[in-house]
Write a protein that holds these residues in place. Structure first.
Motif, PDB file in Angstrom:
ATOM      1  N   LEU A  10       0.824  -1.199   0.000  1.00  0.00           N
ATOM      2  CA  LEU A  10       0.000   0.000   0.000  1.00  0.00           C
ATOM      3  C   LEU A  10       0.862   1.254   0.000  1.00  0.00           C
ATOM      4  N   ALA A  11       1.930   1.258   0.791  1.00  0.00           N
ATOM      5  CA  ALA A  11       2.827   2.409   0.815  1.00  0.00           C
ATOM      6  C   ALA A  11       3.499   2.607  -0.543  1.00  0.00           C
ATOM      7  N   GLY A  12       3.845   1.494  -1.173  1.00  0.00           N
ATOM      8  CA  GLY A  12       4.463   1.593  -2.494  1.00  0.00           C
ATOM      9  C   GLY A  12       3.512   2.173  -3.523  1.00  0.00           C
ATOM     10  N   ARG A  13       2.245   1.733  -3.456  1.00  0.00           N
ATOM     11  CA  ARG A  13       1.250   2.272  -4.396  1.00  0.00           C
ATOM     12  C   ARG A  13       1.016   3.750  -4.157  1.00  0.00           C
ATOM     13  N   LEU A  14       0.954   4.161  -2.894  1.00  0.00           N
ATOM     14  CA  LEU A  14       0.777   5.578  -2.589  1.00  0.00           C
ATOM     15  C   LEU A  14       1.954   6.406  -3.089  1.00  0.00           C
ATOM     16  N   ARG A  15       3.162   5.871  -2.906  1.00  0.00           N
ATOM     17  CA  ARG A  15       4.346   6.586  -3.387  1.00  0.00           C
ATOM     18  C   ARG A  15       4.334   6.708  -4.900  1.00  0.00           C
ATOM     19  N   ASN A  16       3.983   5.625  -5.586  1.00  0.00           N
ATOM     20  CA  ASN A  16       3.937   5.670  -7.053  1.00  0.00           C
ATOM     21  C   ASN A  16       2.876   6.640  -7.542  1.00  0.00           C
ATOM     22  N   ASN A  17       1.728   6.654  -6.865  1.00  0.00           N
ATOM     23  CA  ASN A  17       0.679   7.596  -7.255  1.00  0.00           C
ATOM     24  C   ASN A  17       1.125   9.041  -7.040  1.00  0.00           C
ATOM     25  N   PHE A  18       1.839   9.275  -5.923  1.00  0.00           N
ATOM     26  CA  PHE A  18       2.331  10.623  -5.659  1.00  0.00           C
ATOM     27  C   PHE A  18       3.345  11.052  -6.714  1.00  0.00           C
ATOM     28  N   LEU A  19       4.280  10.162  -7.055  1.00  0.00           N
ATOM     29  CA  LEU A  19       5.282  10.504  -8.055  1.00  0.00           C
ATOM     30  C   LEU A  19       4.649  10.738  -9.421  1.00  0.00           C
ATOM     31  N   THR A  20       3.629   9.935  -9.748  1.00  0.00           N
ATOM     32  CA  THR A  20       2.922  10.141 -11.014  1.00  0.00           C
ATOM     33  C   THR A  20       2.228  11.489 -11.035  1.00  0.00           C
ATOM     34  N   GLY A  21       1.558  11.826  -9.925  1.00  0.00           N
ATOM     35  CA  GLY A  21       0.912  13.133  -9.844  1.00  0.00           C
ATOM     36  C   GLY A  21       1.906  14.275  -9.892  1.00  0.00           C
ATOM     37  N   LEU A  22       3.078  14.053  -9.288  1.00  0.00           N
ATOM     38  CA  LEU A  22       4.108  15.092  -9.310  1.00  0.00           C
ATOM     39  C   LEU A  22       4.620  15.314 -10.732  1.00  0.00           C
TER      40      LEU A  22
END
Length: 227
Positions: A10-22
C-alpha cells in the motif's frame, strides 16, 4: 506481522501515485508560473508608458494581465512591417549609422543583432540536427547539436588539409544552456535522426527519457567511425 507485506504494498502504491501526480502537476505548475512571470515582467515595462485614455485598466478599474505584453507585440509587429518598406529601411539605416559611431554601444548592438539574426532567421540551419562525437576520450560518445559548417577565418585555417570542419555545441547535463563550441571533422560526427527537442529532453533527464527509434526497413544503421 502477517499484514506487513500488504502495508508495504500500500505504501508503495501511494508513493507511485504521488510521483505520477508530481510528474503531471510539476511541469504544468512551472509552465504556468513562468508564463505569468513573463507577462508580469512585460507589463511592468510597457504599462507605465501607456496613456491613460488608451489603457483598458483605466476604464474597467481592474488589472488586466497581459495588456502591456499585447501592446508590445502589436508595436513590434508594426515596426517590423514599417521596416520592410523603403522609408522604414532608410530610418533603420540612419539609426544604425548613429549607433555605429558610438565606440562601446556599436559593439554591443552589432553582437546582439547578429545573435538575433542567426537565431530567428527562417533559413538558418542552426541547431536543427543532433549528432554524436567522441568526447572526452576515444570510445566515449557525447551528444552534440550541429550549429553549421565552419566559416570565415576558422574555415580557411581548419579546412586547409581538405577535411570539412563542422561547428558543434556540446551542452552539459542537466542544464543544456551552457557548454562548449567545438569544431570537429565532419567525418567524425555520427548524425542522429532525433530532433533537437528530443535531444534536449535526453540531456535534461540524464538519459532517462530517450526518444523512440524505429529503423527504416531496408536502410543500414549508422556505423560509428573507427577510433
Amino acid at each position: 506481522m502477517s499484514d506487513s507485506p500488504e502495508r508495504i504494498s500500500l505504501a508503495g502504491r501511494l508513493r507511485n501515485n504521488f510521483l505520477t501526480g508530481l510528474i503531471i502537476c510539476a511541469p504544468l505548475a512551472i509552465t504556468i508560473w513562468l508564463t505569468f512571470t513573463f507577462i508580469d515582467w512585460a507589463d511592468s515595462w510597457v504599462t507605465p508608458y501607456i496613456p491613460r485614455r488608451y489603457d483598458p485598466q483605466y476604464y474597467f478599474n481592474i488589472t488586466i494581465p497581459g495588456t502591456g505584453l499585447l501592446i508590445a507585440v502589436v508595436l513590434i509587429t508594426i515596426i517590423g512591417f514599417l521596416g520592410k518598406n523603403l522609408i522604414g529601411r532608410s530610418i533603420v539605416k540612419f539609426g544604425e549609422s548613429i549607433l555605429h559611431r558610438m565606440p562601446l554601444i556599436r559593439s554591443i548592438y552589432k553582437s546582439i543583432k547578429q545573435i538575433f539574426e542567426t537565431v530567428l532567421k527562417e533559413q538558418s540551419t542552426s541547431f536543427k540536427k543532433c549528432g554524436l562525437i567522441e568526447f572526452p576520450s576515444p570510445g566515449m560518445w557525447a551528444l552534440v547539436f550541429i550549429s553549421g559548417d565552419a566559416q570565415g577565418e576558422i574555415a580557411a585555417k581548419l579546412n586547409a588539409d581538405g577535411e570539412e570542419m563542422v561547428g558543434v555545441f556540446l551542452p552539459p547535463t542537466p542544464v543544456p544552456t551552457a557548454g562548449f563550441l567545438m569544431f570537429v571533422p565532419k567525418s567524425k560526427i555520427v548524425m542522429l535522426d532525433m530532433t533537437p527537442e528530443e535531444g534536449a529532453k535526453l540531456l535534461i533527464s540524464g538519459g532517462l527519457i530517450a526518444p523512440d527509434y524505429k529503423p527504416i526497413p531496408g536502410l543500414p544503421t549508422a556505423v560509428l567511425p573507427a577510433p
